[in-house]
Scaffold this motif. Structure first.
Motif, PDB file in Angstrom:
ATOM      1  N   PRO A 604       0.814  -1.305   0.104  1.00  0.00           N
ATOM      2  CA  PRO A 604       0.082  -0.012  -0.089  1.00  0.00           C
ATOM      3  C   PRO A 604       0.698   1.252  -0.052  1.00  0.00           C
ATOM      4  O   PRO A 604       0.382   2.311  -0.455  1.00  0.00           O
ATOM      5  N   GLU A 605       2.173   1.151   0.458  1.00  0.00           N
ATOM      6  CA  GLU A 605       2.828   2.377   0.527  1.00  0.00           C
ATOM      7  C   GLU A 605       3.401   2.699  -0.903  1.00  0.00           C
ATOM      8  O   GLU A 605       4.043   3.683  -1.045  1.00  0.00           O
ATOM      9  N   GLU A 606       3.766   1.677  -1.868  1.00  0.00           N
ATOM     10  CA  GLU A 606       4.317   1.877  -3.162  1.00  0.00           C
ATOM     11  C   GLU A 606       3.438   2.733  -3.942  1.00  0.00           C
ATOM     12  O   GLU A 606       2.176   2.573  -3.857  1.00  0.00           O
ATOM     13  N   GLN A 607       3.953   3.972  -4.441  1.00  0.00           N
ATOM     14  CA  GLN A 607       3.363   4.735  -5.432  1.00  0.00           C
ATOM     15  C   GLN A 607       2.927   4.119  -6.887  1.00  0.00           C
ATOM     16  O   GLN A 607       3.683   3.562  -7.391  1.00  0.00           O
ATOM     17  N   LEU A 608       1.647   4.167  -7.128  1.00  0.00           N
ATOM     18  CA  LEU A 608       1.195   3.698  -8.468  1.00  0.00           C
ATOM     19  C   LEU A 608       0.670   4.912  -9.272  1.00  0.00           C
ATOM     20  O   LEU A 608       0.005   5.869  -8.634  1.00  0.00           O
ATOM     21  N   GLN A 609       1.034   4.921 -10.447  1.00  0.00           N
ATOM     22  CA  GLN A 609       0.867   5.845 -11.320  1.00  0.00           C
ATOM     23  C   GLN A 609      -0.845   5.991 -11.552  1.00  0.00           C
ATOM     24  O   GLN A 609      -1.308   4.971 -12.319  1.00  0.00           O
ATOM     25  N   GLN A 610      -1.237   7.081 -11.158  1.00  0.00           N
ATOM     26  CA  GLN A 610      -2.881   6.960 -11.609  1.00  0.00           C
ATOM     27  C   GLN A 610      -3.091   7.796 -12.955  1.00  0.00           C
ATOM     28  O   GLN A 610      -2.362   8.549 -13.206  1.00  0.00           O
ATOM     29  N   PRO A 611      -4.195   7.304 -13.413  1.00  0.00           N
ATOM     30  CA  PRO A 611      -4.459   7.701 -14.586  1.00  0.00           C
ATOM     31  C   PRO A 611      -4.934   9.007 -14.573  1.00  0.00           C
ATOM     32  O   PRO A 611      -5.653   9.407 -13.633  1.00  0.00           O
ATOM     33  N   SER A 612      -4.555   9.943 -15.388  1.00  0.00           N
ATOM     34  CA  SER A 612      -4.795  11.538 -15.726  1.00  0.00           C
ATOM     35  C   SER A 612      -4.971  11.900 -17.050  1.00  0.00           C
ATOM     36  O   SER A 612      -3.921  11.662 -17.484  1.00  0.00           O
ATOM     37  N   PRO A 613      -5.891  12.268 -17.542  1.00  0.00           N
ATOM     38  CA  PRO A 613      -5.981  12.638 -18.992  1.00  0.00           C
ATOM     39  C   PRO A 613      -4.830  13.890 -19.469  1.00  0.00           C
ATOM     40  O   PRO A 613      -4.799  15.078 -18.811  1.00  0.00           O
ATOM     41  N   THR A 614      -4.074  13.503 -20.379  1.00  0.00           N
ATOM     42  CA  THR A 614      -3.092  14.324 -20.858  1.00  0.00           C
ATOM     43  C   THR A 614      -3.827  15.611 -21.488  1.00  0.00           C
ATOM     44  O   THR A 614      -3.385  16.708 -21.364  1.00  0.00           O
ATOM     45  N   ASN A 615      -4.889  15.271 -22.296  1.00  0.00           N
ATOM     46  CA  ASN A 615      -5.497  16.198 -23.137  1.00  0.00           C
ATOM     47  C   ASN A 615      -6.934  15.583 -23.303  1.00  0.00           C
ATOM     48  O   ASN A 615      -7.115  14.367 -23.146  1.00  0.00           O
ATOM     49  N   ILE A 616      -7.667  16.207 -23.842  1.00  0.00           N
ATOM     50  CA  ILE A 616      -9.211  15.823 -24.351  1.00  0.00           C
ATOM     51  C   ILE A 616      -9.318  16.256 -25.883  1.00  0.00           C
ATOM     52  O   ILE A 616      -9.034  17.370 -25.976  1.00  0.00           O
ATOM     53  N   VAL A 617      -9.460  15.410 -26.628  1.00  0.00           N
ATOM     54  CA  VAL A 617      -9.572  15.841 -28.217  1.00  0.00           C
ATOM     55  C   VAL A 617     -11.104  15.442 -28.774  1.00  0.00           C
ATOM     56  O   VAL A 617     -11.695  14.478 -28.149  1.00  0.00           O
ATOM     57  N   LEU A 618     -11.467  16.043 -29.850  1.00  0.00           N
ATOM     58  CA  LEU A 618     -12.739  15.763 -30.493  1.00  0.00           C
ATOM     59  C   LEU A 618     -12.243  15.004 -31.496  1.00  0.00           C
ATOM     60  O   LEU A 618     -11.545  15.379 -32.225  1.00  0.00           O
ATOM     61  N   GLN A 619     -12.960  13.786 -31.492  1.00  0.00           N
ATOM     62  CA  GLN A 619     -12.429  12.685 -32.400  1.00  0.00           C
ATOM     63  C   GLN A 619     -13.470  12.927 -33.732  1.00  0.00           C
ATOM     64  O   GLN A 619     -12.730  12.271 -34.920  1.00  0.00           O
ATOM     65  N   SER A 620     -14.544  12.709 -33.433  1.00  0.00           N
ATOM     66  CA  SER A 620     -15.462  13.002 -34.766  1.00  0.00           C
ATOM     67  C   SER A 620     -16.853  13.718 -34.507  1.00  0.00           C
ATOM     68  O   SER A 620     -17.028  13.872 -33.481  1.00  0.00           O
ATOM     69  N   ILE A 621     -17.316  14.407 -35.844  1.00  0.00           N
ATOM     70  CA  ILE A 621     -18.539  14.963 -35.665  1.00  0.00           C
ATOM     71  C   ILE A 621     -19.308  14.386 -37.083  1.00  0.00           C
ATOM     72  O   ILE A 621     -18.886  14.251 -37.859  1.00  0.00           O
ATOM     73  N   LYS A 622     -20.576  14.005 -36.468  1.00  0.00           N
ATOM     74  CA  LYS A 622     -21.195  13.281 -37.587  1.00  0.00           C
ATOM     75  C   LYS A 622     -22.772  13.888 -37.629  1.00  0.00           C
ATOM     76  O   LYS A 622     -23.203  14.528 -36.750  1.00  0.00           O
ATOM     77  N   LEU A 623     -23.306  14.130 -38.939  1.00  0.00           N
ATOM     78  CA  LEU A 623     -24.432  14.732 -39.191  1.00  0.00           C
ATOM     79  C   LEU A 623     -25.392  13.516 -39.304  1.00  0.00           C
ATOM     80  O   LEU A 623     -25.255  12.663 -40.229  1.00  0.00           O
ATOM     81  N   PHE A 624     -26.575  13.447 -38.743  1.00  0.00           N
ATOM     82  CA  PHE A 624     -27.372  12.307 -38.770  1.00  0.00           C
ATOM     83  C   PHE A 624     -26.570  10.811 -38.724  1.00  0.00           C
ATOM     84  O   PHE A 624     -27.298  10.105 -39.604  1.00  0.00           O
ATOM     85  N   GLY A 625     -25.621  10.619 -38.027  1.00  0.00           N
ATOM     86  CA  GLY A 625     -24.919   9.581 -37.955  1.00  0.00           C
ATOM     87  C   GLY A 625     -24.008   9.267 -39.219  1.00  0.00           C
ATOM     88  O   GLY A 625     -23.219   8.296 -39.089  1.00  0.00           O
ATOM     89  N   ASP A 626     -23.527  10.347 -40.104  1.00  0.00           N
ATOM     90  CA  ASP A 626     -22.583  10.065 -41.101  1.00  0.00           C
ATOM     91  C   ASP A 626     -21.541  11.064 -41.149  1.00  0.00           C
ATOM     92  O   ASP A 626     -21.697  12.213 -40.597  1.00  0.00           O
ATOM     93  N   ASP A 627     -20.690  10.712 -41.657  1.00  0.00           N
ATOM     94  CA  ASP A 627     -19.464  11.849 -41.438  1.00  0.00           C
ATOM     95  C   ASP A 627     -19.777  12.948 -42.273  1.00  0.00           C
ATOM     96  O   ASP A 627     -20.656  12.858 -43.404  1.00  0.00           O
ATOM     97  N   ILE A 628     -19.202  14.209 -42.263  1.00  0.00           N
ATOM     98  CA  ILE A 628     -19.601  15.249 -42.817  1.00  0.00           C
ATOM     99  C   ILE A 628     -18.730  15.323 -44.246  1.00  0.00           C
ATOM    100  O   ILE A 628     -17.395  15.437 -44.179  1.00  0.00           O
ATOM    101  N   SER A 629     -19.240  15.060 -45.273  1.00  0.00           N
ATOM    102  CA  SER A 629     -18.553  14.936 -46.554  1.00  0.00           C
ATOM    103  C   SER A 629     -18.585  16.208 -47.587  1.00  0.00           C
ATOM    104  O   SER A 629     -17.814  16.444 -48.269  1.00  0.00           O
ATOM    105  N   ASP A 630     -19.486  17.125 -47.226  1.00  0.00           N
ATOM    106  CA  ASP A 630     -19.445  18.477 -47.906  1.00  0.00           C
ATOM    107  C   ASP A 630     -18.478  19.354 -47.517  1.00  0.00           C
ATOM    108  O   ASP A 630     -18.626  20.015 -46.143  1.00  0.00           O
ATOM    109  N   THR A 631     -17.338  19.717 -48.174  1.00  0.00           N
ATOM    110  CA  THR A 631     -16.196  20.526 -47.643  1.00  0.00           C
ATOM    111  C   THR A 631     -16.619  21.959 -47.656  1.00  0.00           C
ATOM    112  O   THR A 631     -16.079  22.829 -47.090  1.00  0.00           O
ATOM    113  N   THR A 632     -18.114  22.235 -48.077  1.00  0.00           N
ATOM    114  CA  THR A 632     -18.355  23.696 -48.124  1.00  0.00           C
ATOM    115  C   THR A 632     -18.766  24.088 -46.629  1.00  0.00           C
ATOM    116  O   THR A 632     -19.122  25.294 -46.231  1.00  0.00           O
ATOM    117  N   TYR A 633     -19.108  23.073 -45.934  1.00  0.00           N
ATOM    118  CA  TYR A 633     -19.533  23.319 -44.584  1.00  0.00           C
ATOM    119  C   TYR A 633     -18.415  23.946 -43.400  1.00  0.00           C
ATOM    120  O   TYR A 633     -18.843  24.266 -42.342  1.00  0.00           O
TER     121      TYR A 633
END
Length: 981
Positions: A604-633
């Motif tokens: 119990p005395e030994e240190q254990l590296q606890q998880p900590s988020p380095t960053n948070i990223v946005l991985q995807s955005i979908k419209l009605f469940g599909d990827d955004i294919s129209d580059t004019t948006y």
């Protein structure tokens, strides 16, 4: 390639043996987890927190949850990767046999290094990034820099050498060679450094790696040992009082605690002047460790030649199993003596002891036996419970077996030594206590006794298959608390001061304060990974540790509230399922848990590296469940995930799903998220482990998505903000409103014109309808007068005939007939009055109409040989109205029917029945007369008029009559208009 493989094979020839080694928690990731190839050559971490891994099969990017792989099909020069690095601009630099590449997340830019002697690119061996973001790299014989997209060759002080490593820092550059020399350049001035080994002047060692720590120390790994820079001299590093010689090292890294890790055949850690070797015997690998890196969370990563990646997050846990000398990995009971000897009971292979780093079999007459429970009294004095072989007492060389009928059962479930030195024995059929050399049965019933604990003076609490029971002063009573504890199945017990912890088999853990009754429940709904609790034990820091059906949990009380930390496979727990009462604490504070896959040791005395988020990223955005294919948006996209920036969506594209992830390389499954959408009137969400959110039917406007991330038990929060817009449609703009106003004015003029034309047409149509209605009224009036006048004239004719028969001197009968002729004449007049009555609006009420029909029948059959009866309920009739034509038609149908009954039936009784059901009016006129054949009767105007009037009512008319059986006329139709109150 041949150079690398030969060198690694030489490393693998080094082996270190040990009589005993515990398994340490190295977490392995290989091709089965998504890594592109198992021979790892180098690693780097970018600003976002991703781990980049170079292999002989391409590059892999790891986000803590999954791998994304890159090969020549995605732009690499070669799938053979020898070195990678990341710069301060978050670019990835990749080196291999065909040169150098830079990848910015979207495009690859390639650099070729050519020499006058060889007009083809040299193999790139290593890339280093200096503090000023200059890229340093080398091939077999040359060193280069890359600044602002331009390459420059560095002139070395010697030629004909093979470069083996470089290290740039501040204004210094170190270049090691294959002949033992290390060239140092300071402000463009070169000098030469040599290894210092007593007895050897300028030892020609082969340098493999140079590394600078956070404190500024420079270390050097070589094929012959480990060294450091000391006063311009390269001297051997000492550990355990000796210089580290004759071990070939190929990689170096420093962890967050200042320990130095070295890659060789397996890995070495130098900490506090001591060196420890990790290899296959203690849960790691014997393969060459080609690369080591410490990530932003403090985890140490190892790249192996053939076994993928390994992660080390601390050595709080270690495992003792069959690979470390234990004959059976199914540890079902464990107990410790006051001097730290550990007794280990197995499922099928009997009893063992562990002391002074040695494991020994403890014989007691049976080889294959299930040890259910242990209770040590001294170092060589232990009680042993078995499954089916009774209770054993091993003291020194003495082996004593107690079984039935001396004890109540040969199946022992639990053993417990209380504070008074008594031994409590739980069996499948009740409890016993052993004191003063004798066994005494406890009156707890024939139930399974799962566990014991002392809670006061001569007070022992028992967890039984039927609930908790309390032994006090020789008697046993149920122990009830008025809490969920009373309805749970107790498995194990622990007392912490006046706090009672009860592990159950169906409801997790129940905490109960014996003084004030305060309680709470921890289960699968609020922190535990399993509701089945096998054992509970307290460490020296007042924390509670729990072995469950899925992993081990630590419970800390913070500000009066429990905080749960889960430890599973990623933290080094090999056996996820614990065993009943198989937990103990040794005098040094270590905890030991028996599992189905070995004995888990916890420091119990030994240190254990606890998880900590380095960053948070946005991985995807979908419209009605599909990827955004129209580059004019959008204007541009994110470099690693292709998420669009400056997103402007049409108002119909308003069903949006956002997927985000906190980057943690050691605990992605223990991250929590919360979010809110600025621009919507909605509060911040609760913390959840869901990393996706969908917004549907978003109205036009400008929005900002705010997402926060933290570890389950962490305080540090990472956040992201993503702005976007749903464009207001044209029909909601100002110009559209002005246009609508103009159109409204024009439409008003047009509508006025159209209305005027329609008015003229409507007047013409009304006139036409009026004429048609007048024709209909004339037709209906003719029908009415036929029914009224014709019938009465017929009766006058009949009476006149009678009068002719009775000619002679006036008599009373003659006078009566003459009077009747006069009365019929009056009735003809009354018929005309009926028509006038029906034209009056106040007589539209259904009740008035029915009464009118009733009165007509009463008058008609008065002074005849036929009795008239009216049957009906008048209560609901007043609620309905009949239009003029309907009321007139109804009255005329009834009059025609009554007249026919009087004239032709010869009946002595006529009945009129009126009923109302579900807005349908039912009328039935029946008589007991002679009847007639419906099919043979001549259809005159009377019956035709009745049917015509029925059609106008949109109703149904049924005539049922037979010779000698009377006649029944049924009429029913739907009422549509209710009378106003």
């Amino acid at each position: 390639m041949l150079y690398s493989r030969v060198w690694l094979m030489m490393i693998l020839c080094v082996c270190v043996s040990s009589a005993y080694a515990q398994h340490y928690p190295f977490y392995n990731l290989g091709v089965e987890n998504g890594l592109i190839q198992s021979q790892v050559t180098s690693m780097a971490q970018d600003k976002e927190g991703h781990l980049w891994v170079g292999t002989y099969g391409g590059v892999s990017r790891y986000d803590g949850n999954s791998f994304t792989n890159y090969t020549v099909r995605k732009g690499l020069l070669s799938n053979t990767i020898q070195t990678i690095a990341t710069d301060k601009n978050d670019n990835l630099w990749i080196g291999g046999p065909k040169g150098l590449s830079r990848y910015d997340g979207k495009n690859f830019q390639h650099y070729l290094f050519e020499t006058p002697e060889n007009n083809s690119s040299d193999q790139l061996r290593e890339i280093k990034v200096a503090g000023d973001n200059t890229i340093w790299c080398y091939t077999n014989s040359n060193v280069y820099t890359v600044r602002d997209g331009k390459t420059q060759k560095v002139t070395l002080p010697d030629t004909g050498i093979v470069v083996t490593s470089i290290l740039p820092y501040n204004d210094t550059l170190l270049v090691s060679t294959n002949n033992g020399k290390i060239f140092r350049r300071i402000n463009n001035n070169w000098d030469t450094l040599y290894y210092h080994i007593p007895g050897l002047v300028r030892a020609p060692l082969f340098t493999t790696e140079m590394y600078r720590t956070t404190s500024g120390h420079v270390y050097v790994a070589s094929r012959s040992g480990f060294f450091e820079f000391v006063n311009d001299t390269i001297k051997a590093v000492r550990a355990d009082g000796k210089p580290i010689y004759n071990i070939p090292f190929i990689s170096i890294a420093e962890d967050n605690e200042g320990a130095i890790w070295l890659g060789s055949a397996g890995a070495y850690r130098i900490k506090n002047g001591k060196m420890e070797h990790f290899n296959r015997e203690n849960g790691f690998s014997d393969n060459a460790i080609t690369s080591i890196i410490t990530d932003n969370e403090g985890n140490v990563w190892f790249g192996s030649d053939g076994q993928g990646l390994y992660r080390f997050s601390g050595s709080r846990f270690s495992i003792m199993d069959e690979s470390t000398g234990l004959a059976s990995e199914q540890v079902v009971s464990v107990a410790s003596t006051p001097k730290g000897r550990i007794y280990i009971g197995t499922y099928v292979d009997g009893l063992y002891s562990f002391y002074n780093n040695q494991i020994n079999k403890v014989p007691f007459g049976h080889s294959n036996v299930y040890i259910t429970s242990l209770a040590p009294i001294g170092e060589n004095d232990v009680w042993i419970g078995t499954n089916g072989l009774g209770l054993w007492h091993l003291k020194g060389g003495e082996r004593v077996n107690h079984h039935r009928p001396e004890i109540m059962s040969n199946t022992i479930i639990s053993l417990y030594k209380d504070t008074s030195g008594r031994l409590w024995i739980g069996t499948g059929y009740g409890a016993m206590v052993y004191k003063n050399g004798k066994f005494e049965n406890i009156d707890a019933g024939t139930v399974g006794i799962m566990s014991f604990v002392t809670i006061g003076q001569d007070s022992v609490l028992m967890a039984t298959s039927s609930g908790l029971q309390l032994y006090h002063d020789g008697s046993v009573t149920p122990f009830t608390t008025g809490t969920p504890m009373d309805k749970s199945g107790p498995q194990c017990l622990a007392v912490q001061g006046r706090n009672l912890w009860v592990g159950t088999r169906d409801n997790g853990i129940v905490y109960y304060n014996l003084d004030n009754g305060k309680h709470f429940v921890l289960n699968n709904d609020n922190g535990l990974q399993s509701d089945f609790i096998y054992n509970i034990i307290e460490d020296n820091n007042k924390n509670i540790w729990v072995g469950t059906g899925f992993g081990i949990h630590k419970i800390e009380m913070r500000n009066g509230q429990p905080e749960v930390t889960f430890y599973g496979k990623e933290q080094g727990i090999k056996g996820m399922e614990s065993n009943h009462n198989a937990a103990t604490k040794t005098p040094d504070g270590s905890l030991w848990f028996g599992t189905m896959k070995g004995l888990v040791h916890i420091d119990p005395e030994e240190q254990l590296q606890q998880p900590s988020p380095t960053n948070i990223v946005l991985q995807s955005i979908k419209l009605f469940g599909d990827d955004i294919s129209d580059t004019t948006y959008y204007d541009s996209t994110n470099k690693w995930y292709g998420v669009p920036y400056e997103l402007h969506l049409p108002y119909k594209k308003n069903n949006i799903t956002f997927t985000f992830r906190g980057i943690s390389l050691s605990g992605a499954d223990r991250l929590l998220y919360r979010y809110r959408m600025q621009g919507l009137e909605a509060p911040v969400s609760d913390w959840t482990n869901l990393n996706s959110i969908t917004y549907s039917a978003l109205p036009p406007g400008k929005y900002k998505l705010h997402v926060e991330c933290k570890a389950t038990n962490g305080d540090e929060i990472k956040s992201l903000t993503y702005p976007f817009e749903i464009i207001t449609p044209f029909h909601k703009t100002r110009w559209f409103s002005i246009g609508i106003l103009a159109l409204c004015i024009l439409a008003g003029i047009t509508i006025q014109y159209i209305l005027n034309v329609r008015k003229q047409n409507r007047l013409a149509l009304v006139e036409k309808l009026r004429r048609e209605e007048q024709a209909k009224v004339r037709q209906r009036t003719a029908e009415d007068f036929h029914d009224e006048v014709g019938n009465k004239l017929t009766r006058i004719n009949v009476l006149t005939n009678v009068l002719k028969q009775k000619l002679g001197p006036p008599s009373p009968d003659t006078s009566k007939i003459i009077n009747q002729i006069q009365e019929n004449t009056q009735l003809l007049y009354s018929g005309t009055r009926d028509i006038l009555w029906s034209l009056q609006p106040e007589n539209d009420n259904l009740l008035e109409i029915v009464h009118r029909i009733r009165d007509f029948g009463t008058d008609l059959f008065d002074n005849t040989n036929t009795a008239f009866k009216y049957l009906g309920a008048d209560t609901a009739l007043h609620s309905y109205k009949l239009p003029l034509d309907m009321s007139r038609n109804l009255v005329m149908i009834c009059k025609e029917a009554m007249n026919n009954a009087l004239k032709y039936s010869g009946a002595t009784e006529v009945k009129l029945q009126v009923s109302l059901k579900d807005d349908i009016l039912h009328l039935m006129l029946s008589d007991n007369g002679t009847g007639f054949n419906v099919n043979e009767v001549t259809r005159g105007n009377g019956l035709n008029n009745m049917r015509n009037r029925t059609k106008r009512l949109d109703g149904k008319l049924y005539i049922d009559s037979k010779q000698g059986s009377g006649t029944s006329i049924n009429l029913h139709f739907k009422l549509k208009e209710r009378a106003s109150k």
